[in-house]
Design a protein around this motif. Structure first.
Motif: not given
Ligand code: ADP
Ligand code: ZN
Ligand code: ZN
Length: 830
Positions: A371-397
């Motif tokens: 949650s302390k990450f910028s919104d851009n960073e969060r969108v990047e994770v979101w899109k990264g999961i969709l396009d397969g870049k991130f198969q593994f995510v560490v995150g808050v609730r």
């Protein structure tokens, strides 16, 4: 696409709107969109008279809504879904289980960057049919918009050559000819880096030397070439040229003019290009091999065996037993099988050590969602999961709402942490419980881990619903710390206390400083002192908006309300009697820090609480400084207990254990056990240096303290679970808290009474407690009343009971005599 022989069907789409309405809304799909629109894509629609909002498609069908005329969808934002089917299923579940609107779930789930920004534009209302109602000027505007699809205010001004156009626009809106909408502009901007490289025709050695020669007359340009070659030795290896060099390297150099570089680009000698880069540092994966110990291996194997038959496994491993390595092993295996993994951590633990450890193993294939990450960073994770870049995510609730479509495993570390539960706003979900449901939906598994499990999870493990694995030894045979209970009553009698410090604690601090070892002091209360009081007339400064005393913050010279943030200057004299004897009462972290300073002026002291960690990296900085030995004594609230692993901490001092143990709440013992055990677990993590924990208490004989110092979780569990069963508390029941709020105390109280009566009539008096005012009765000028509903796990149909409760709440909300009453329902409240 429909062929010309088929009759064209009109399509409708049910949309999730990010607004507080209970159901989906149906819109009409324009013909030209019908071949493209997909479930899970975002669309823009008009909602109400003027608002235009982003929504997500939940269903597509051909049934027009029966109760209203469906409006057209204005725009389709995505060719491919950005919300997966599994997510939609989860959003639905969350809204049903936690009794909230699905739009509330969407609102929390979508990073703001996937919503739209506002900049008003004007477009034709798709339902508008030409008629004679328009004035000439209006007609000009409408025709022009038709040409360009949309116009901005300024464009209309220019078109009509006048500056005040609001009257015309208003009239056009009134005639339903146009609608105003917020321009669809995604907030997310990928981070780009400008680079330059040599034109491919100059990369051979021959061409290079010719080029260098030809630049003899333009020494500035030549210099640029040489500088480029000094970074990228193309003559040694032409392939290096492909990646190019950051353009910024030249712009930072005073000797290089932008003009010369631009000339080289214009001449076609250099070419400029852009690359998108991730906002996350590229910490490379290292191949540091970690061999699991026998205990870890055994635990890992047991987890596997349980997963063959159970959905959920609880790993109970004492502090320092090395749970993280067991997780890592498991994550690797699941990723290798091609499935996704989600690793949940409590908010505060995520910013530090554990992420670095995971990064070393998984490198930049691991997404981080914080949650302390910028919104851009969060969108990047979101899109990264969709396009397969991130198969593994560490995150808050809130990471449970990310667009996974194939989860094999969810790990919930420190599963007992209350910060997994969201209190406000809705959805009031518990990420740990959502994780269990979610992996069930994905046909994956959940691993819950903790040194001090929640009573609920431990109960499920004992009754066989969850698999159960234990690790009872610290890694490397480090001993658990030894404990000493310090009787503050005795010390006070013999006048040995120095303010909050017992002589025993002071002696240990002294010795530890001499030995150059580190100390953690724990006081779970921030500020200087919880309240001020006039010694003459007993006056206490209180918040104007809430029913609490104001906490004194010395450094800021203020008294503050920890409920609403209200601040005041410290009163110099008592406003009631005029005396100057306004004294501090009780103590918080700031006072402890202050007293350490005066007792040990040479010690390097740092405080870690909400007040010192507000800045983005403050928390991390304190941790690093402590790790590097730059701090002797760390004073903090529960923040110091969260999953930290320090080498050199030999003393942990705990103040005011009594207050935690005797907190008027049925979970107090469990909480106190968890918190004190976790804090103690920071001590003595190295085998050669066992740590010591000093607990100050006025009652050393308390059973719970004995259990804490003997690391006797089982004993605590056995006695607590008996109480819970006897008094019908979780895990034997599910709790729902209904809170009624109103600025007028009488209205609030009346509404709460009516609601409680309605609930009792059906559920029975033994299941409905209250209404009663909570510990703090008034917050932000609203008077609160709580009704607590206890529903037995086995006997009661939970779903039916919940819809009954919701019905009765709606009765209250729509009661005309109870104007502007607010009701909050919290399912599985903590
Ligand atoms: P927990 O989370 O259970 O409290 P950690 O996972 O933080 O414990 O482990 C405690 C310490 O032991 C850490 O410093 C970790 O790096 C170390 N450790 C654990 N297992 C191993 C292993 N198999 N090999 C090397 N170091 C280990
Ligand atoms: Zn007074
Ligand atoms: Zn307040």
């Amino acid at each position: 696409m429909t062929s010309i022989f088929e009759e064209e069907i009109t399509l409708f789409a049910d949309l999730i709107l990010p607004v507080p309405i209970p159901s989906l809304f149906t819109y009409r799909v324009p013909r030209e969109m019908s071949g493209m629109i997909k479930v899970g894509a975002r669309v823009i629609v008009q909602f109400g008279q003027k608002r235009v909002i982003t929504a997500v498609v939940a269903n597509i069908h051909s049934n027009p809504p029966s109760k209203y005329q469906a409006k057209y969808i204005l725009e389709l934002l995505d060719d491919e879904p950005i919300v997966t089917k599994r997510q939609l299923e989860l959003f639905n579940w969350v809204s049903e289980y936690y009794l909230c609107n699905i739009g509330d779930v969407l609102n929390i789930a979508l990073p703001a960057g996937l919503k739209i920004t506002s900049q008003s534009r004007i477009q034709i209302n798709p339902e508008f049919e030409y008629d004679d109602l328009l004035t000439d000027q209006e007609r000009i505007v409408v025709d022009e918009i038709k040409k360009h699809q949309t116009l901005s205010y300024e464009e209309v001004e220019r078109l009509l050559q006048r500056s005040n156009i609001t009257a015309i626009i208003k009239s056009l809106v009134g005639k339903r000819a146009v609608i105003l909408f917020e321009e669809v502009k995604e907030r997310y901007k990928p981070k780009v880096v400008r680079k330059i490289r040599l034109n491919a025709s100059y990369t051979s050695n021959d061409a290079l030397s010719k080029l260098a020669g030809s630049l003899d007359k333009t020494p500035k340009q030549q210099e640029i070439l040489l500088k480029y070659l000094s970074y990228i030795p193309v003559y040694n290896n032409p392939d290096l040229n492909q990646k190019g060099l950051d353009k910024s390297i030249f712009s930072q150099d005073d000797n290089v003019s932008d003009a010369s570089l631009n000339t080289l680009i214009k001449k076609g000698i250099f070419e400029q290009f852009e690359i998108f880069i991730s906002r996350f540092d590229d910490i490379p994966a290292s191949n540091a091999v970690i061999t699991l110990t026998e205990t870890q291996k055994k635990a890992s194997q047991q987890i596997h065996e349980f997963f063959a038959e159970k959905e959920v496994v609880l790993l109970h491993g004492i502090t320092g037993s090395g749970k993280t390595e067991v997780y890592i092993e498991l994550i690797k295996q699941v990723l290798e099988s091609g499935l996704q993994v989600l690793f949940l951590l409590p908010e505060i633990a995520l910013t530090t050590q554990i992420v670095v450890r995971l990064r070393k193993v998984f490198g930049d294939t691991m997404g981080i969602y914080h949650s302390k990450f910028s919104d851009n960073e969060r969108v990047e994770v979101w899109k990264g999961i969709l396009d397969g870049k991130f198969q593994f995510v560490v995150g808050v609730r809130s990471a449970v709402f990310l667009p996974f479509d194939n989860l094999g495993l969810i790990i919930v570390d420190e599963e007992h942490e209350t910060s997994y539960k969201q209190h406000d706003p809705a959805p009031r979900y518990n990420a740990r419980d959502v994780a269990v449901i979610m992996s069930y939906m994905h046909k994956g598994k959940t691993l819950l881990g903790s040194a001090t499990p929640s009573l609920e999870s431990y109960y499920h493990a004992q009754t066989g619903r969850y698999g159960f694995v234990e690790m009872k030894q610290r890694f490397g045979n480090a001993a658990l710390p030894t404990f000493e209970l310090i009787d503050t009553k005795k010390e006070k009698k013999s006048k040995k206390m120095k303010n909050e410090f017992s002589s025993v604690l002071i002696d240990h601090l002294k010795l530890n400083l001499q030995n150059k070892e580190q100390t953690i002091l724990f006081q779970n209360r921030r500020g200087y002192s919880p309240y001020l009081q006039c010694e003459i007339c007993n006056w206490i400064p209180e918040c104007a908006n809430c029913d609490v005393s104001l906490t004194y913050h010395m450094k800021a010279g203020e008294v503050r309300c920890h409920y609403c943030g209200h601040k005041e200057e410290v009163p110099r004299t008592c406003p009631q009697c005029g005396s100057t004897q306004v004294k501090t009462m009780g103590y918080g972290t700031e006072k402890i820090e202050d007293e350490i300073h005066s007792m040990f002026p040479e010690a390097r002291v740092q405080r870690m609480d909400l007040d010192t960690t507000r800045a983005k990296n403050a928390y991390q900085q304190i941790i690093s400084e402590f790790e590097e030995g730059g701090i002797d004594i760390l004073v903090g609230t529960q923040m110091v207990s969260k999953g930290l692993d320090f080498d050199n901490v030999s003393i942990v001092g705990i103040f005011d254990a009594d207050r935690m143990i005797h907190f008027p709440e049925f979970r107090a013992s469990e909480r106190a056990f968890q918190m004190l055990t976790q804090v103690s677990g920071r001590a003595g993590r190295r085998a050669e240096k066992p740590g010591k924990v000093l607990i100050q208490t006025s009652n050393p004989g308390q059973k719970l303290l004995e259990r804490i110092i003997n690391n006797d979780y089982e004993g605590m569990y056995a006695s607590e679970i008996e109480e819970r069963e006897k008094f019908h508390y979780p895990p034997f029941t599910r709790l729902i808290k209904v809170t009624v709020r109103h600025v007028d105390e009488a209205t609030s109280s009346k509404a709460a009474k009516i609601l409680a009566e309605k609930l009792t009539a059906n559920l029975g008096a033994s299941r409905v407690l209250g209404p009663q005012p909570p510990l703090v009765e008034r917050v932000r000028n609203q008077f609160l009343f709580d009704i607590l509903i206890k529903l037995e796990r086995e006997k009661i149909n939970f779903k039916a009971a919940k819809s009954f409760i919701q019905e009765k709440v709606i009765d209250i909300l729509t009661d005309k005599t109870l104007k502007s009453i607010q009701v909050v329902i919290d399912v599985d409240c903590l």
